[in-house]
Motif scaffolding. Structure first.
Motif, PDB file in Angstrom:
ATOM      1  N   LYS A 229       0.915   9.275  -5.857  1.00  0.00           N
ATOM      2  CA  LYS A 229       1.189  10.753  -5.502  1.00  0.00           C
ATOM      3  C   LYS A 229       2.103  11.314  -6.550  1.00  0.00           C
ATOM      4  O   LYS A 229       2.140  12.411  -7.126  1.00  0.00           O
ATOM      5  CB  LYS A 229       1.924  10.768  -4.163  1.00  0.00           C
ATOM      6  CG  LYS A 229       0.928  10.690  -3.008  1.00  0.00           C
ATOM      7  CD  LYS A 229       1.749  10.569  -1.919  1.00  0.00           C
ATOM      8  CE  LYS A 229       0.608  10.467  -0.511  1.00  0.00           C
ATOM      9  NZ  LYS A 229       1.441  10.286   0.655  1.00  0.00           N
TER      10      LYS A 229
ATOM     11  N   ASP B 110       0.686   4.004  -2.840  1.00  0.00           N
ATOM     12  CA  ASP B 110       0.415   5.508  -2.454  1.00  0.00           C
ATOM     13  C   ASP B 110       1.470   6.412  -3.086  1.00  0.00           C
ATOM     14  O   ASP B 110       1.218   7.430  -3.658  1.00  0.00           O
ATOM     15  CB  ASP B 110       0.227   5.514  -0.870  1.00  0.00           C
ATOM     16  CG  ASP B 110      -0.926   5.071  -0.417  1.00  0.00           C
ATOM     17  OD1 ASP B 110      -1.908   4.606  -0.890  1.00  0.00           O
ATOM     18  OD2 ASP B 110      -0.759   4.884   1.010  1.00  0.00           O
TER      19      ASP B 110
ATOM     20  N   GLN C 114       0.904  -1.151   0.054  1.00  0.00           N
ATOM     21  CA  GLN C 114      -0.034   0.066  -0.190  1.00  0.00           C
ATOM     22  C   GLN C 114       0.786   1.299  -0.005  1.00  0.00           C
ATOM     23  O   GLN C 114       0.509   2.171  -0.465  1.00  0.00           O
ATOM     24  CB  GLN C 114      -0.958  -0.154   1.241  1.00  0.00           C
ATOM     25  CG  GLN C 114      -2.140   1.215   1.083  1.00  0.00           C
ATOM     26  CD  GLN C 114      -2.874   0.933  -0.182  1.00  0.00           C
ATOM     27  OE1 GLN C 114      -3.267  -0.102  -0.543  1.00  0.00           O
ATOM     28  NE2 GLN C 114      -2.826   2.260  -0.824  1.00  0.00           N
TER      29      GLN C 114
END
Length: 77
Positions: free
Chosen positions: A36, A32, A28
């Protein structure tokens, strides 16, 4: 961007998250990071590379890109 560069970058990111003892948290974290800092075109390219066999991707990178692929498929439905 050339797939070799994307693979190298993905593996560098996975090397950072590899220190996380919980694999799900590491995956995860990488997902992420890709959301981003990678533009959508780069994410599409690395997903296509995974779907073509994922040559050169680390196991953690493969898992994270698979999550991206699943998200993309879910959003397309």
């Amino acid at each position: 961007m050339h797939k070799e560069n994307l693979v190298k970058m993905a593996n560098n990111i996975s090397a950072f998250f590899q220190a996380e003892p919980d694999h799900a948290v590491a995956v995860q974290g990488m997902v992420d990071h890709l959301h981003k800092f990678w533009e959508p075109r780069m994410r599409r390219q690395i997903i296509a590379h995974l779907q073509a066999g994922g040559e050169g991707l680390s196991p953690l990178a493969c898992d994270a890109v698979a999550v991206l692929r699943d998200e993309q498929q879910k959003n397309a439905a």
